[in-house]
Enzyme design. Structure first.
Site: not given
Lengths: 297, 297
Positions: B156-157, B174-177, B50, B105, B81
């Site tokens: 890779d989760a 806790d993913s991105t969109d 990304q 993060d 968080h």
């Protein structure tokens, strides 16, 4: 020699996005802005008091904008108007006479008329053009203005309040941001007049902005109201189109505890419920710390 | 005749705002955008997965942006968080092993280490550069990564989860969109693997976007998770820099009710408290209607 007529085809490469790129932008603070794509401008006039703009947004339907600040959109005005009204009127022991200061759009009135015990509702907004625009462009917001209990008075609310001592059970201060003619609505002298216009055991609610930005404003308004009212409460809720998406509602009480629920609105609500009522008075530690000094909850 | 030398003063009218006008803009939807004034760009790289951008904003301090979407800012990452972690870990009967999917993060990990009963924390983020950037630019967010209970695995989760059946008490997604490589994290096959990676009585929480825009996404993710987990819960809270300022957290449980509070974090929180825990599960009617089919609360 005559030139031969020539037909030239100018071939323009297709561009990925090629549509009208119209936006309304609100500078929510000096360093933060919200943009909403619009499809049309329905009204844009300078009234005696402010710039009044009605646009059609793609995301949220129609929007009312006063002096560059988004007041509400069709799709989510319910969160704000329900929270301005129901915590107060569901907890007051016997609210018969209610005053709305500002709020010419009628959104608060629409929620007030859901309380059958209310006998008289006064809407006092200095700007008649806001009332007109709402009737013209926001039928679902302004519908309450037609209720027979409602008296609409386009005049200076500060004067009106001074002239009506010990008159109201609940006063709802649905003001714009504290700039220009609305500055006085966030100061102690105004709250003193509000307290004087309340009957025994009366309560007032005022929108007091976001808990995340311009925090001084919330603590200032809360402190100012607290110099007048013996009991001070804060509830908060979601409001997607206001800065940061969270909004606070300061409640000054001459007696009742607004967390004690005594009734429910008689018509459907989308945001408010008795459970949301209770939950809205639960404040995160960072807001409590901001107001600690004079919070009664 | 020679011209006399003449000195000409060009007087430029002062302009009200004359400073660098630099903005970061997130297109939160096709028709809505948030702009934050920035003072500098601290990092801007293309990782293997990304675009990673770190900027200094005037309003909120430093901000981490992935593929154009604002992940968090220094000043208000705490709301997100804390809500991702404490409702789950304060209600699980005995959370010893915890997995964070994404969240490189370290913000979630910082909150997890506030639970003394947790013995092992696995952070699995596919993008090592996010972890690095957080350590470099967000010391207050990434500090938890230094806790001795934490194992950081840049991989890779989805693969990691498949390889660890019946291992964890709590999994935090806790993913991105849901775009690009994160799409799979909102679908039933992934949740099936998550359920298999949980021990008896385990729980999972996933961020499931705003209840006000892209509502299909929330109801889709909730439904997908609900095909796997016998008990489904939703809590929500404020997040000022995410679209609409309100955010939802979907919880799938193999047993416990996440509304039953069993402990509190051992260190200070700014948004979360036991009262906020309870209040966050109170949903307005419009959200209940969206999820009615398979909500266990």
């Amino acid at each position: 020699m005559r030139f031969h007529a020539r037909v030239v085809f100018y071939v323009i490469e297709p561009i990925a996005i090629r549509k009208n790129d119209l936006w309304f932008t609100e500078y929510q603070t000096n360093a933060m802005r919200l943009g909403l794509r619009i499809t049309s401008i329905l009204k844009n006039i300078k009234t005696d008091y402010q710039q009044l703009l009605v646009v059609e947004t793609e995301e949220y339907g129609r929007a009312l904008i006063l002096d560059g600040a988004l007041m509400f959109t069709d799709q989510n005005e319910f969160t704000y108007h329900e929270m301005m009204v129901h915590p107060l009127l569901s907890s007051h022991p016997d609210p018969r006479k209610v005053l709305v200061v500002g709020g010419g759009d009628g959104g608060c009135v629409r929620e007030i008329v859901k309380h059958d015990c209310v006998e008289e509702i006064y809407l006092v907004d200095i700007d008649e053009e806001v009332i007109k625009a709402s009737l013209d462009f926001f039928p679902a917001v302004s519908e309450g203005l037609r209720d027979e209990r409602v008296k609409v008075l386009p005049m200076d609310a500060l004067k009106f309040i001074k002239d009506h001592p010990a008159t109201f059970d609940a006063i709802i201060v649905d003001s714009t941001d504290p700039v220009d003619f609305a500055v006085g609505l966030f100061e102690a002298p105004f709250y003193r007049d509000v307290a004087a216009a309340l009957r025994e055991g009366g309560m007032v609610v005022a929108q007091t902005e976001s808990p995340f930005v311009n925090r001084d404003l919330l603590s200032h308004a809360f402190l100012q109201m607290g110099t007048v009212f013996p009991r001070m409460f804060l509830c908060w809720g979601a409001m997607p189109t206001y800065p940061t998406g969270s909004w606070t509602y300061s409640i000054g009480s001459l007696g009742p505890d607004p967390r004690t629920i005594r009734r429910s609105p008689s018509a459907r609500t989308q945001y408010y419920s008795s459970d949301i009522h209770r939950a809205s008075f639960v404040l995160p530690p960072f807001i409590k710390e901001l107001l600690r000094a004079n919070l009664s909850q």
